[in-house]
Design an enzyme around this catalytic site. Structure first.
Site, PDB file in Angstrom:
ATOM      1  N   LYS A 105       0.823  -1.214   0.000  1.00 16.00           N
ATOM      2  CA  LYS A 105       0.000   0.000   0.000  1.00 16.00           C
ATOM      3  C   LYS A 105       0.853   1.258   0.000  1.00 16.00           C
ATOM      4  O   LYS A 105       0.461   2.272  -0.568  1.00 16.00           O
ATOM      5  CB  LYS A 105      -0.927   0.025   1.227  1.00 16.00           C
ATOM      6  CG  LYS A 105      -2.114  -0.900   1.112  1.00 16.00           C
ATOM      7  CD  LYS A 105      -3.190  -0.487   2.102  1.00 16.00           C
ATOM      8  CE  LYS A 105      -4.381  -1.427   2.068  1.00 16.00           C
ATOM      9  NZ  LYS A 105      -5.348  -1.124   3.127  1.00 16.00           N
ATOM     10  N   LYS A 114      -6.692 -10.667  -8.065  1.00 15.33           N
ATOM     11  CA  LYS A 114      -7.846 -10.780  -7.166  1.00 15.33           C
ATOM     12  C   LYS A 114      -8.936  -9.781  -7.534  1.00 15.33           C
ATOM     13  O   LYS A 114      -8.632  -8.662  -7.949  1.00 15.33           O
ATOM     14  CB  LYS A 114      -7.404 -10.494  -5.729  1.00 15.33           C
ATOM     15  CG  LYS A 114      -7.211 -11.752  -4.910  1.00 15.33           C
ATOM     16  CD  LYS A 114      -6.968 -11.416  -3.466  1.00 15.33           C
ATOM     17  CE  LYS A 114      -8.083 -11.971  -2.598  1.00 15.33           C
ATOM     18  NZ  LYS A 114      -7.732 -12.029  -1.187  1.00 15.33           N
ATOM     19  N   LYS A 147     -11.913  -3.832  -5.200  1.00 12.29           N
ATOM     20  CA  LYS A 147     -12.688  -2.605  -5.379  1.00 12.29           C
ATOM     21  C   LYS A 147     -11.833  -1.509  -6.000  1.00 12.29           C
ATOM     22  O   LYS A 147     -12.344  -0.517  -6.490  1.00 12.29           O
ATOM     23  CB  LYS A 147     -13.268  -2.138  -4.052  1.00 12.29           C
ATOM     24  CG  LYS A 147     -12.205  -1.793  -3.032  1.00 12.29           C
ATOM     25  CD  LYS A 147     -12.830  -1.512  -1.680  1.00 12.29           C
ATOM     26  CE  LYS A 147     -11.765  -1.633  -0.605  1.00 12.29           C
ATOM     27  NZ  LYS A 147     -12.068  -2.545   0.451  1.00 12.29           N
TER      28      LYS A 147
END
Ligand code: TRP
Length: 344
Positions: free
Chosen positions: A115, A207, A210
């Site tokens: 991240k 994967k 969102k």
């Protein structure tokens, strides 16, 4: 046997849409667990702000996750459904645990590295500290079981390490205060949902997420029947017919993913699904998948939309859940204060 009463805790971040991956990977399991455990399901808005959030969207997203929990079948009376920021003890315990956890442990977390990206020095302090807050979420309730997706395994390991170190560092005080050998249980991850890895409909090696730029990569729990149908029909496939055995899915990630989704939604194994569809071409299989997905998801998405519209109801559920959560959290936080040596 662990001396701790069994309790399930899990959290879902209030960032953007829930999708089929969240549903099959986590929420279906949450619903099942309420039959056999006392469960607490938390919308983790304190975690959400580790990256920038629009305040208006954050409120809407918190309500949306709560509505999804309820629409999927989590009973907020039998269980505790709440948002994290209404229970200040999460942050309070996180501070104590910050002084137990080691910087080196956090620097090793793969989710932080992903991240934070290249510019790690510029990531928020909260992003580095994210896993300690997650440990506090679980340990403030002395929860014993934590259903999560497989990407959260490392964070759960860290929570166990923190619990263990707290128990060791304060062992004398824990005993002196009447808590025996250990104050915190070592929480166990429960990893398997009906489908632990639901992949993108556009790329079977990634994967479902969102944050994918293409909305066609995922089925959102807010999609209506037409959107679900369109997305399944457009899903990437390969030119061959479906194999009759699971081995034939090797090297065919998109086929494997669609068969996996069908299996999870219908409660069958992939082998069963291939027994029925082996030799079929994708257009036939996709029609069947559309019917199944719409039949399973449309009632949930309808219900979710109706619940979400009733803000007074949703806010009431979260407030009531937070009050019940707080009663437990306060008692445990008081014990931590006694153990650590804070006057109260
Ligand atoms: N980090 C988890 C995720 O992204 C969310 C989370 C926060 C959580 N606190 C938790 C999950 C405590 C389980 C228990 O999925």
């Amino acid at each position: 046997m662990s001396p701790f009463p069994q309790r399930v805790f899990s959290g879902v971040q209030s960032t953007g849409n829930l999708h089929l991956g969240n549903y099959l990977g986590a929420i279906v399991r949450f619903v099942e667990l309420q039959k056999s455990f006392d469960c607490m399901y938390c919308v983790v808005d304190l975690h959400a702000i580790t990256v920038p959030q629009d305040p208006i969207a954050l409120k809407a997203n918190t309500r949306e996750i709560a509505a999804a929990f309820i629409a999927c079948g989590i009973d907020p009376k039998q269980n505790i459904v709440f948002n994290q920021s209404q229970v200040p003890e999460h942050a309070e315990l996180a501070w104590v645990l910050n002084c137990v956890a080691r910087i080196g442990w956090l620097n090793r977390m793969t989710q932080f590295k992903d991240k934070a990206g290249k510019d790690r020095e510029n990531a928020s302090m909260g992003l580095l500290d994210y896993p300690v807050l997650m440990a506090a979420d679980i340990l403030i309730y002395r929860a014993t079981h934590v259903p999560v997706g497989d990407d959260q395994k490392q964070h759960l390991e860290l929570a166990r390490d923190i619990a263990q170190k707290f128990n060791n560092d304060f062992s004398e005080s824990i005993a002196r205060n009447g808590f025996g050998e250990a104050f915190f249980p070592l929480p166990e991850p429960l990893i398997s949902g009906p489908a632990t890895r639901v992949m993108s409909l556009r790329d079977g090696t990634k994967k479902m997420s969102k944050s994918d730029a293409s909305d066609y990569s995922r089925i959102n729990l807010s999609d209506d029947a037409d959107q679900i149908a369109q997305k399944v029909k457009k899903a990437k496939t390969d030119p061959d017919a479906l194999p009759s055995e699971e081995k034939g899915l090797e090297g065919r990630p998109e086929a494997d993913n669609l068969v996996g989704i069908y299996a999870a939604l219908s409660g069958q194994s992939k082998t069963d699904v291939l027994g029925e569809f082996g030799g079929a071409n994708f257009s036939n299989f996709k029609s069947a998948l559309v019917d199944l997905a719409v039949a399973k998801l449309a009632p949930i998405t309808d219900k979710m939309r109706r619940i979400r519209e009733d803000e007074t109801y949703v806010d009431g559920v979260l407030r009531d859940g937070a009050e019940r959560a707080r009663a437990i959290a306060r008692e445990n936080m008081n014990a931590v204060k006694d153990i650590v040596g804070f006057l109260r």
